[in-house]
Scaffold this active site. Structure first.
Site, PDB file in Angstrom:
ATOM      1  N   GLN A 142      16.720 -23.499  12.611  1.00 40.91           N
ATOM      2  CA  GLN A 142      17.732 -22.843  13.426  1.00 40.91           C
ATOM      3  C   GLN A 142      19.139 -23.066  12.862  1.00 40.91           C
ATOM      4  O   GLN A 142      20.099 -22.498  13.381  1.00 40.91           O
ATOM      5  CB  GLN A 142      17.673 -23.379  14.864  1.00 40.91           C
ATOM      6  N   ARG A 149      16.107 -25.909  24.808  1.00 37.77           N
ATOM      7  CA  ARG A 149      16.730 -24.846  25.597  1.00 37.77           C
ATOM      8  C   ARG A 149      17.778 -25.404  26.563  1.00 37.77           C
ATOM      9  O   ARG A 149      17.815 -25.071  27.752  1.00 37.77           O
ATOM     10  CB  ARG A 149      15.681 -24.041  26.349  1.00 37.77           C
ATOM     11  N   CYS A 150      18.636 -26.264  26.022  1.00 34.50           N
ATOM     12  CA  CYS A 150      19.765 -26.755  26.807  1.00 34.50           C
ATOM     13  C   CYS A 150      20.825 -27.269  25.855  1.00 34.50           C
ATOM     14  O   CYS A 150      20.570 -27.462  24.671  1.00 34.50           O
ATOM     15  CB  CYS A 150      19.354 -27.845  27.792  1.00 34.50           C
ATOM     16  N   GLU A 209      20.215 -20.538  28.065  1.00 36.53           N
ATOM     17  CA  GLU A 209      19.558 -21.759  28.527  1.00 36.53           C
ATOM     18  C   GLU A 209      19.684 -22.001  30.024  1.00 36.53           C
ATOM     19  O   GLU A 209      19.047 -22.906  30.557  1.00 36.53           O
ATOM     20  CB  GLU A 209      20.152 -22.955  27.773  1.00 36.53           C
TER      21      GLU A 209
END
Length: 795
Positions: free
Chosen positions: A222, A369-370, A740
């Site tokens: 990523q 996802r945060c 998120e």
């Protein structure tokens, strides 16, 4: 000649279909495993079956004898190249291949490179490793107990398992608040370890060319540029001779931010063999060895006045980091942005004390996802809010009303020092309560309980700091967390946008073109977005922590404005006027004194290559690096209703309402998809995802029979509301980000709903996941149920 219609050209606010899907739904995506290079070999990793043991010997002789094997690499061999250990993103060290001992089940011990992956796997099974077992430590409490064995005895001066202590806030002011409190509410929680579990595991194809000295690595990352910098430091190769290519990625969710040993081993093997080496991780390897999330323990107190105002919050958190401190997070913050907790509530005093601890588990805590531990922050916040309201005997909605930050308080400074940009928190709450039919449900709940039915309602609010990057405070490996964009408008008015961000399903190729359309009036279909190749993309910090729109999206808007500024000078030349007399409307420049006289952005593009003013550099292209002045703060309210079966502990979701204020929405359809995906993950974490460890350190949840992913059958429906929009005042287009939010704020809504349904039992907490047996135990034994490891063998 008039301005173009932004909706018709696919600009801001348009639910434009994802252009990526044209290749994905046809099976034409290009993933790492699709890459085949001439002479390519295949690598397989031998992983430790035990969690903690000294390595007495490694015998690789039988593996070398297998036909088709080209290399068997051990830690001792890697050490000759100074690659047995590598730095982590948190300034710790991590074993590439174990040398002295193994420190978690699944740790990399050796690798085999062969003609095909099956030969490599078979040869791995012929490597004989003699282990001397050591006690396994699977909780922070065990690890910091007196006499506990030191896990990181490789580190000079490390005589215990404590990594750090870190505190923030006003301790004295908080202590005084507790002295003045009418009620003190306490709660102990464990947010269990969870795993991002992308559909595509990690993988890489390393190709070192001895003739040119250049290393090309195709990999599931990523953050290609950060990986390139890390590889340069690890492999001692000059950075300009390293090319990292991240092709299509089958999901990331934070799991593909760190640098894993498998990447490093494939690179070293390619250098040694001078041939391309491919490594594709299997699902079990991904689950037991790559970046986990959460695994945090909370001991909290809340000081309250009898009229329902929060006077202060005191938090103690223990973070289980596994065998190596490898969190992907900004350097300054030892436990991420956990201190964003209670940001949306007007609290005068707060203090947080955190400890990080080594245990015999896989390392690499990631922002699943945060935004750097904000999921834990919001979960702890909303579970504490739920408990405190009950302790006061106050309605859940009313307690939140009395404490939410008011509209007239923005920009609002939190007790931990964050600055909130904008919001209408009370309005979001009221929209959600109306949608769930709050008062009517409470009446139905009373009537149902009289008949033996257990209904519950859970509220969760969340505000998340997104766009980590202001250079005053944020860096990774010493590199500030800005982001970038390059935009080139061709002579015919078509455009190429290159961004430092990297998509793993968020739709960048669709939405970033829409930002350019909004700024320049070029149809989105005429704009191609490229990313993921360090040889062509501008330097960027990657995509995680919802940085894409707040930072890379801002860079895109800014570079488009630079293009527009140059195009204005060209337009003035074409219109034979001064720049001061030239006005802009979407897609065209025109004369203030004669609006019918104008030129389109496409005409300006052609002139930039053939009819530019004297002294102007030809071409219409520019770049922008965006250093955000502050983070953006989206806000959301999630409300869930459930019914719990008192006979079995099974709970069913009746309704879920989501009210999200993410500022300006670039593509409403993609925003809705992100919210639904996040709520699905939230439901999974609250109800079924179970990754834990037994007393020997064996991972429970290393396959998809134990670590459950929700299918369409289990996933409830979601009702989404978008009527609250407060643009961020410092973002170029007012966007705050959304990727998120639902995963961050959603879990507490489901848990609070179940706890509300069984509130008559006096039970204050059931640790996630709320498996039916845990709910049944709480109902029948009327006690809190902990999910902290170690689990019993019979579980």
């Amino acid at each position: 000649m008039t301005a173009v219609d932004e909706r018709k050209i696919g600009g801001l606010g348009t639910s434009r279909k994802r252009v990526e899907d044209d290749r994905f739904i046809r099976g034409k995506g290009n993933y790492v495993d699709d890459i085949v290079l001439p002479g390519m070999l295949h690598m397989e990793i031998l992983r430790s079956p035990v969690a903690h043991a000294r390595i007495k010997s490694i015998d690789t002789s039988r593996a070398w004898e297998v036909p088709g094997v080209h290399l068997v690499l051990t830690g001792e061999m890697a050490a000759t190249r100074n690659l047995a250990w590598m730095p982590t993103l948190s300034y710790d060290t991590q074993a590439v291949l174990a040398t002295d001992k193994v420190r978690f089940q699944g740790q990399e011990v050796a690798v085999v490179v062969a003609d095909d992956p099956y030969i490599a796997k078979d040869a791995c099974e012929l490597i004989d490793v003699e282990y001397e077992p050591l006690p396994a430590l699977v909780t922070p409490e065990q690890a910091i107990a007196e006499g506990a064995p030191v896990i990181r005895d490789d580190k000079a001066g490390q005589d215990d398992n404590l990594i750090y202590t870190w505190e923030v806030g006003d301790k004295d002011g908080t202590d005084r608040a507790f002295e003045q409190a009418d009620v003190i509410s306490k709660l102990r929680l464990h947010y269990p370890r969870s795993h991002p579990s992308p559909i595509e595991p990690c993988g890489s194809v390393a190709d070192f060319n001895r003739a040119t000295g250049k290393l090309t690595v195709y990999m599931t990352t990523q953050a290609p540029h950060i990986v390139r910098a890390a590889v340069a430091m690890i492999a001692e190769l000059p950075e300009h001779m390293i090319r990292i290519v991240a092709p299509d990625i089958g999901g990331g969710f934070g799991n593909k931010v760190p640098v894993y040993p498998g990447y490093v081993c494939s690179i070293l093997c390619s250098i040694l063999l001078e041939r391309p080496v491919k490594w594709i991780e299997d699902k079990t390897g991904n689950l037991i060895s790559t970046g986990f999330a959460r695994d945090m323990y909370l001991d909290s107190e809340m000081a309250l006045s009898k009229d329902g105002k929060i006077l202060g919050v005191r938090i103690r958190a223990d973070a289980d980091h596994g065998a190596f401190y490898a969190d992907a997070q900004p350097s300054k913050f030892k436990i991420g942005l956990l201190h964003s907790t209670f940001a949306c509530y007007d609290i005068p005093n707060a203090h947080l004390m955190a400890r990080g601890v080594y245990t015999n588990k896989a390392p690499g805590g990631v922002a699943y996802r945060c935004s750097f531990r904000v999921t834990e922050a919001m979960f702890f916040q909303e579970r504490m809010m739920h408990a405190a309201a009950n302790d006061l005997g106050m309605d859940q909605a009313e307690f939140r009303r009395r404490n939410l930050v008011r509209d007239d308080q923005f920009p609002y400074r939190t007790p931990f020092g964050f600055l909130l940009d904008s919001g209408q928190y009370h309005k979001c709450l009221e929209v959600g309560l109306k949608a769930i039919d709050y008062d009517n449900f409470r009446e139905q709940q009373k009537q149902a309980r009289a008949r033996g039915r257990l209904l519950g309602l859970g509220i969760s609010t969340m505000t998340e700091p997104l766009g980590a990057g202001n250079s005053r405070e944020f860096d990774i490996l010493g590199i500030k967390m800005f982001d970038s964009a390059e935009l080139r408008v061709h002579p015919t008015g078509k455009a190429l946008l290159r961004i430092g961000s990297k998509t793993q399903g968020q739709g960048h190729e669709t939405t970033f073109a829409q930002i350019v359309s909004h700024e320049l009036g070029i149809p989105a279909d005429d704009i191609v977005v490229e990313h993921g190749d360090t040889d062509t993309a501008p330097f960027g910090m990657g995509t995680y922590a919802s940085r894409s729109t707040p930072v890379a999206g801002a860079a895109t808007a800014m570079v488009a404005r630079k293009i527009r500024a140059k195009a204005r000078a060209i337009a003035a030349h074409l219109l034979e006027a001064s720049e001061e007399d030239v006005e802009w409307e979407l897609g065209r420049f025109y004369l203030r004194s004669s609006p019918e006289r104008g030129v389109t952005i496409q005409e300006c593009a052609m002139a930039a290559y053939g009819n530019m003013p004297d002294g102007m550099e030809p071409g219409l292209e520019h770049h922008a690096y965006y250093d955000p002045p502050n983070m953006t703060w989206p806000f959301a309210v999630y409300i869930a209703t459930v019914e719990v079966d008192p006979e079995t502990g099974v709970w069913d979701v009746l309704k879920v309402v989501a009210v999200d204020d993410c500022g300006v929405r670039i593509n409403p359809m993609i925003v809705e998809g992100q919210i639904m995906g996040g709520l699905t993950e939230a439901y999974a974490m609250s109800s079924m995802q179970f990754q834990t460890y037994d007393a020997e350190g064996n991972c429970i949840g290393s396959n998809y029979m134990d670590y459950l992913l929700p299918s369409a059958w289990e996933t409830p429906g979601f009702e989404l509301h978008s009527e609250v929009v407060t643009p961020s005042p410092h973002h170029p287009i007012g966007a705050k980000g959304i990727g998120e939010c639902a995963a961050v704020g959603g879990p507490a809504a489901f848990v609070n709903a179940v706890m509300d349904a069984i509130s008559h039992t006096g039970v204050r907490n059931i640790d996630m996941p709320l498996l039916p047996d845990r709910v049944w135990e709480a109902l029948n034994q009327r006690r809190d149920v902990s999910g902290a490891p170690p689990v019993r063998a019979e579980d």
